[in-house]
Design an enzyme around this catalytic site. Structure first.
Site, PDB file in Angstrom:
ATOM      1  N   CYS A 249       7.320  13.621  28.248  1.00 22.58           N
ATOM      2  CA  CYS A 249       6.915  14.926  27.817  1.00 22.58           C
ATOM      3  C   CYS A 249       5.772  14.201  26.747  1.00 22.58           C
ATOM      4  O   CYS A 249       5.960  13.053  26.420  1.00 22.58           O
ATOM      5  CB  CYS A 249       7.418  16.073  27.270  1.00 22.58           C
TER       6      CYS A 249
ATOM      7  N   GLU B 127      20.706  20.112  24.749  1.00 25.12           N
ATOM      8  CA  GLU B 127      19.837  21.678  24.392  1.00 25.12           C
ATOM      9  C   GLU B 127      20.666  22.373  23.550  1.00 25.12           C
ATOM     10  O   GLU B 127      22.165  21.976  23.202  1.00 25.12           O
ATOM     11  CB  GLU B 127      19.699  22.334  26.208  1.00 25.12           C
TER      12      GLU B 127
ATOM     13  N   CYS C 189      14.968  15.918  23.798  1.00 26.65           N
ATOM     14  CA  CYS C 189      14.881  15.257  25.257  1.00 26.65           C
ATOM     15  C   CYS C 189      15.402  13.859  24.616  1.00 26.65           C
ATOM     16  O   CYS C 189      15.893  13.427  24.118  1.00 26.65           O
ATOM     17  CB  CYS C 189      13.480  14.615  25.176  1.00 26.65           C
TER      18      CYS C 189
ATOM     19  N   GLU D 251      14.073  11.099  25.656  1.00 21.13           N
ATOM     20  CA  GLU D 251      13.328   9.817  25.404  1.00 21.13           C
ATOM     21  C   GLU D 251      13.698   9.731  23.590  1.00 21.13           C
ATOM     22  O   GLU D 251      13.856   8.522  23.115  1.00 21.13           O
ATOM     23  CB  GLU D 251      11.904   9.864  25.524  1.00 21.13           C
TER      24      GLU D 251
ATOM     25  N   ASN E 144      19.442  14.368  26.570  1.00 20.13           N
ATOM     26  CA  ASN E 144      18.870  15.206  26.901  1.00 20.13           C
ATOM     27  C   ASN E 144      20.479  16.216  26.189  1.00 20.13           C
ATOM     28  O   ASN E 144      20.918  16.027  26.528  1.00 20.13           O
ATOM     29  CB  ASN E 144      17.943  16.391  27.362  1.00 20.13           C
TER      30      ASN E 144
ATOM     31  N   CYS F   6       7.493  13.524  23.280  1.00 21.11           N
ATOM     32  CA  CYS F   6       7.739  12.035  23.172  1.00 21.11           C
ATOM     33  C   CYS F   6       7.438  10.280  23.758  1.00 21.11           C
ATOM     34  O   CYS F   6       7.083   9.506  22.849  1.00 21.11           O
ATOM     35  CB  CYS F   6       9.243  11.813  24.569  1.00 21.11           C
TER      36      CYS F   6
HETATM   37  N1  THU Z   1      13.025  16.715  28.671  1.00 19.83           N
HETATM   38  C1  THU Z   1      13.657  15.419  28.612  1.00 19.83           C
HETATM   39  O1  THU Z   1      14.717  15.241  28.034  1.00 19.83           O
HETATM   40  N2  THU Z   1      12.827  14.832  28.719  1.00 19.83           N
HETATM   41  C2  THU Z   1      11.338  14.900  28.973  1.00 19.83           C
HETATM   42  O2  THU Z   1      10.327  14.586  28.673  1.00 19.83           O
HETATM   43  C3  THU Z   1      11.195  15.821  28.948  1.00 19.83           C
HETATM   44  C4  THU Z   1      12.276  17.429  29.517  1.00 19.83           C
HETATM   45  C5  THU Z   1      14.601  17.700  29.056  1.00 19.83           C
HETATM   46  C6  THU Z   1      14.350  18.787  27.265  1.00 19.83           C
HETATM   47  C7  THU Z   1      15.036  20.131  28.483  1.00 19.83           C
HETATM   48  O3  THU Z   1      16.321  19.879  27.496  1.00 19.83           O
HETATM   49  C8  THU Z   1      14.594  19.668  29.812  1.00 19.83           C
HETATM   50  O4  THU Z   1      14.331  18.619  30.294  1.00 19.83           O
HETATM   51  C9  THU Z   1      14.041  21.059  30.061  1.00 19.83           C
HETATM   52  O5  THU Z   1      12.683  21.010  29.736  1.00 19.83           O
END
Ligand code: THU
Length: 127
Positions: free
Chosen positions: A85, A42, A51, A53, A40, A88
């Site tokens: 999530c 940010e 994310c 995935e 991920n 994804c």
């Molecule tokens: N996140 C992912 O990388 N994958 C997911 O399936 C759920 C959330 C990341 C996004 C964000 O940077 C952090 O987790 C918190 O939500």
């Protein structure tokens, strides 16, 4: 067939997650045997976050093209546990094996759980 979870765990350490501190890694294998990783990433403008995935899936598309199909995918978060999530799941479904048979692995109470994308996203949207 090597376990993808250790590779996903390793790539999670590369995540850029200074806001949530959720360090997430994803490794997937395509039907051609290609292995791709994502973490991920940010951003100070929170909505721009991607994310792990989707990052891995987009790497696979860039390498193999639009016909890329995901055979299996693993996701790991350092210190937390969750399945992919909803956003994804929809993107995994876009590149899944026929019938939604792509296998998705994540941790629950320290143990790997594997579900098909059809189980994780029944009645997925499709055009
Ligand atoms: N996140 C992912 O990388 N994958 C997911 O399936 C759920 C959330 C990341 C996004 C964000 O940077 C952090 O987790 C918190 O939500």
């Amino acid at each position: 067939m090597p376990d993808l979870l250790p590779q996903a765990h390793a790539v999670a350490a590369k995540a850029h997650a200074p806001y949530s501190r959720y360090l997430v890694g994803c490794t997937l294998e395509t039907t051609t045997g290609g292995i791709y990783h994502g973490c991920n990433v940010e951003n100070a403008s929170y909505g721009l976050t991607i994310c792990a995935e989707r990052n891995a899936i987009f790497q696979a598309v860039a390498a193999e093209g639009s016909g890329m199909k995901i055979k299996r995918l693993s996701v790991v978060c350092l210190g937390h546990e969750f399945p992919p999530c909803g956003a994804c799941r929809q993107v995994i479904a876009e590149f899944s094996l026929a019938g939604g048979l792509t296998q998705v692995t994540y941790l629950q109470k320290g143990a790997p759980v594997t579900r098909s994308i059809a189980e994780l996203l029944p009645e997925a949207f499709a055009l």
